[in-house]
Design an enzyme around this catalytic site. Structure first.
Site, PDB file in Angstrom:
ATOM      1  N   GLN A 268     -84.873  10.614  12.222  1.00 37.39           N
ATOM      2  CA  GLN A 268     -85.606   9.943  11.155  1.00 37.39           C
ATOM      3  C   GLN A 268     -85.240   8.477  11.071  1.00 37.39           C
ATOM      4  O   GLN A 268     -86.085   7.624  10.792  1.00 37.39           O
ATOM      5  CB  GLN A 268     -85.343  10.625   9.808  1.00 37.39           C
ATOM      6  CG  GLN A 268     -85.900  12.027   9.721  1.00 37.39           C
ATOM      7  CD  GLN A 268     -87.365  12.085  10.133  1.00 37.39           C
ATOM      8  OE1 GLN A 268     -88.233  11.518   9.480  1.00 37.39           O
ATOM      9  NE2 GLN A 268     -87.655  12.778  11.234  1.00 37.39           N
ATOM     10  N   HIS A 271     -87.387   5.814  12.848  1.00 40.03           N
ATOM     11  CA  HIS A 271     -88.732   5.430  12.391  1.00 40.03           C
ATOM     12  C   HIS A 271     -88.752   3.975  11.944  1.00 40.03           C
ATOM     13  O   HIS A 271     -89.574   3.189  12.386  1.00 40.03           O
ATOM     14  CB  HIS A 271     -89.182   6.332  11.242  1.00 40.03           C
ATOM     15  CG  HIS A 271     -89.800   7.612  11.697  1.00 40.03           C
ATOM     16  ND1 HIS A 271     -91.014   7.659  12.357  1.00 40.03           N
ATOM     17  CD2 HIS A 271     -89.404   8.892  11.571  1.00 40.03           C
ATOM     18  CE1 HIS A 271     -91.317   8.915  12.624  1.00 40.03           C
ATOM     19  NE2 HIS A 271     -90.358   9.684  12.165  1.00 40.03           N
ATOM     20  N   GLU A 336     -87.971  14.953   2.062  1.00 39.68           N
ATOM     21  CA  GLU A 336     -89.163  15.227   2.868  1.00 39.68           C
ATOM     22  C   GLU A 336     -88.858  16.337   3.879  1.00 39.68           C
ATOM     23  O   GLU A 336     -89.554  17.342   3.958  1.00 39.68           O
ATOM     24  CB  GLU A 336     -89.588  13.944   3.585  1.00 39.68           C
ATOM     25  CG  GLU A 336     -90.782  14.100   4.500  1.00 39.68           C
ATOM     26  CD  GLU A 336     -91.054  12.855   5.317  1.00 39.68           C
ATOM     27  OE1 GLU A 336     -92.154  12.758   5.888  1.00 39.68           O
ATOM     28  OE2 GLU A 336     -90.157  11.983   5.409  1.00 39.68           O
ATOM     29  N   HIS A 337     -87.815  16.150   4.680  1.00 44.83           N
ATOM     30  CA  HIS A 337     -87.382  17.149   5.664  1.00 44.83           C
ATOM     31  C   HIS A 337     -85.988  17.645   5.276  1.00 44.83           C
ATOM     32  O   HIS A 337     -85.085  16.836   5.063  1.00 44.83           O
ATOM     33  CB  HIS A 337     -87.290  16.550   7.068  1.00 44.83           C
ATOM     34  CG  HIS A 337     -88.541  15.866   7.536  1.00 44.83           C
ATOM     35  ND1 HIS A 337     -88.719  14.496   7.448  1.00 44.83           N
ATOM     36  CD2 HIS A 337     -89.663  16.360   8.100  1.00 44.83           C
ATOM     37  CE1 HIS A 337     -89.900  14.184   7.941  1.00 44.83           C
ATOM     38  NE2 HIS A 337     -90.502  15.290   8.345  1.00 44.83           N
ATOM     39  N   ASP A 370     -92.301  18.181  13.555  1.00 44.97           N
ATOM     40  CA  ASP A 370     -93.132  16.989  13.687  1.00 44.97           C
ATOM     41  C   ASP A 370     -94.253  17.197  14.693  1.00 44.97           C
ATOM     42  O   ASP A 370     -95.333  16.621  14.548  1.00 44.97           O
ATOM     43  CB  ASP A 370     -92.278  15.801  14.145  1.00 44.97           C
ATOM     44  CG  ASP A 370     -91.728  15.005  12.970  1.00 44.97           C
ATOM     45  OD1 ASP A 370     -92.088  15.306  11.831  1.00 44.97           O
ATOM     46  OD2 ASP A 370     -90.928  14.081  13.226  1.00 44.97           O
ATOM     47  N   HIS A 429    -122.680  23.075 -29.878  1.00 47.29           N
ATOM     48  CA  HIS A 429    -121.978  24.064 -29.076  1.00 47.29           C
ATOM     49  C   HIS A 429    -122.080  25.441 -29.739  1.00 47.29           C
ATOM     50  O   HIS A 429    -122.358  26.458 -29.085  1.00 47.29           O
ATOM     51  CB  HIS A 429    -120.493  23.686 -28.937  1.00 47.29           C
ATOM     52  CG  HIS A 429    -120.221  22.640 -27.892  1.00 47.29           C
ATOM     53  ND1 HIS A 429    -120.639  21.359 -27.996  1.00 47.29           N
ATOM     54  CD2 HIS A 429    -119.543  22.724 -26.695  1.00 47.29           C
ATOM     55  CE1 HIS A 429    -120.238  20.668 -26.935  1.00 47.29           C
ATOM     56  NE2 HIS A 429    -119.572  21.479 -26.131  1.00 47.29           N
TER      57      HIS A 429
END
Length: 439
Positions: A268, A271, A336-337, A370, A429
């Site tokens: 990660q 990235h 996230e992971h 991934d 109504h």
């Protein structure tokens, strides 16, 4: 130049842990004001001038001149040609990954994506009709790197959901097209594809131009300009999420080879500099071993500079009192992971409540998710896993309630509705319900 990575070293038993932990997690999701204004100007210009504005920004930002937006559309023949021209190993890998992603999302659709209804004793029908969106746009990042996996993860669940028209946009700076991205579009069933990127591509999809069709929803990651544009067009179209930097949290009991964990943290960190990699472990000696492997392996990595900056700026190796505490801290982070790198991952999985995706066991590296495991890799970031979910078939469907009231049912429901409507002061109504009452 040789880079070094020094993740923060924290211990939950330390008196300063809470302050240090908060500082480690802090990340501002606020977009730079200059970017916000630039994006606003681009969106307004594309909405007003359509194709002409799209062409102007594509030449300015991507260095890609063209006489028309139609000239930037990739034909199905070109997508197929890219697939046919791939080396056999890449063709096979792409098809294998696509098969697994499709199989997973087909199972997801069967579990939660079908219409249903039932009838009351009085014959009233109640239910839910599930229908796909008509047209979606998928944004695939380009430029510094190419992401064929993003094509599969966005297009295939849309295809499985029943979306008939999938429009892909992908920036191709200076006209450089990545064959794997084009081939992935062919394999995933993309309907139309344009070599467009940035805020102007988001605007074209959201508002429509003479050439680019207006879509109902836009999915897929991008840079700060893309994220800002998606945020601004939400309401005109649907969006999947506003994604922040990528994250991995490894929850380890010390039984996994430390070089495996070090490389998972790298996966990660490579990235970008804002990506976050965290290790939670109750074994101090094991944390030391992971740090040694980080030091040993870093010089071998092509993206060593990015990894070093990411780990030194946002990484952390955290010593916990035990695995139970590690699980509790993981829930606070809502990563996230999340890798559960332990001898018995199923012992700890029931304690884990918040994560985009949970990877169980030492052999389940995040990178498999991934690319080819099957579940979607578009995941909530920045703690949003507390309230949101991975991209899936359900993101490309909508639900309509079904109500068919029988004559007998109208007698019961009408009386209830009449009382409540009068209580709200909405006489029309009430009268509409009362007109259907007998006597």
């Amino acid at each position: 130049m040789e880079w070094t990575a020094a993740p923060a070293r924290l211990a939950t038993a330390s008196a300063d842990f809470e302050a240090d932990f908060a500082a480690c997690l802090h990340w501002s999701a606020e977009t730079d004001a200059a970017i916000e204004q630039r994006v606003a100007d681009i969106l307004a210009d594309v909405q007003a001038r359509g194709d002409a504005a799209v062409l102007e920004y594509t030449e300015r930002f991507d260095g890609l001149p063209a006489d028309s937006v139609a000239a930037l559309e990739l034909s199905q023949a070109e997508l197929k040609a890219a697939f046919d021209a791939l080396p056999p190993a890449q063709r096979d890998a792409l098809q294998a990954a696509a098969h697994r992603v499709r199989k997973y999302h087909e199972a997801q659709k069967k579990a939660s994506g079908e219409s249903w209804s039932y009838r009351d004793e009085d014959g009233t029908l109640l239910g839910q009709k599930v229908t796909p969106l008509d047209r979606v746009g998928i944004y695939v990042p380009g430029g510094k790197a190419a992401y064929p996996s993003s094509v599969l993860m966005n297009a295939i669940p849309a295809h499985v959901a029943g979306v008939q028209d999938i429009v892909m946009v992908v920036p191709t700076p200076r006209g450089e097209k990545n064959p794997l991205v084009l081939a992935a579009a062919y394999v995933a069933g993309v309907s139309r594809a344009f070599t467009l990127g940035g805020a102007q591509a988001v605007a074209a999809l959201a508002y429509g131009t003479a050439t680019v069709p207006k879509v109902d929803k836009i999915t897929g990651p991008g840079n700060a300009y893309v994220a800002s544009a998606k945020k601004r067009v939400f309401g005109t179209v649907g969006i999947d999420m506003i994604a922040g930097p990528s994250e991995i949290l490894v929850l380890a009991d010390g039984t996994t080879p430390p070089d495996w964990v070090a490389m998972d943290l790298f996966s990660q960190a490579e990235h970008d500099e804002l990506a976050q990699s965290i290790l939670l472990c109750p074994d101090a000696a094991y944390i030391d071993a992971v740090q040694r492997e980080i030091d040993r392996l870093l010089p071998t990595m092509p993206r060593a500079e990015i990894i070093a900056k990411s780990l030194s700026g946002r990484g952390a190796l955290i010593l916990t009192r035990d695995m139970e505490e590690a699980c509790a801290i993981s829930n606070r982070i809502a990563p996230e992971h999340l890798e559960v790198s332990s001898r018995d991952p199923h012992r700890w999985e029931p304690l884990l409540r918040h994560a985009g995706a949970i990877f169980l066991g030492a052999y389940t590296s995040e990178s498999l998710g991934d690319y080819c495991a099957g579940p979607n890799h578009v995941l909530p970031t920045s703690g949003t896993a507390r309230f949101s979910s991975p991209l899936g078939v359900y993101d490309f469907q909508k639900r309509s309630s079904l109500i068919e009231v029988s004559e007998q049912g109208a007698q019961t429901l009408g009386a209830i509705a009449s009382v409540l409507a009068h209580g709200e002061g909405l006489q029309a109504h009430a009268r509409a319900a009362e007109m259907r009452l007998k006597g």
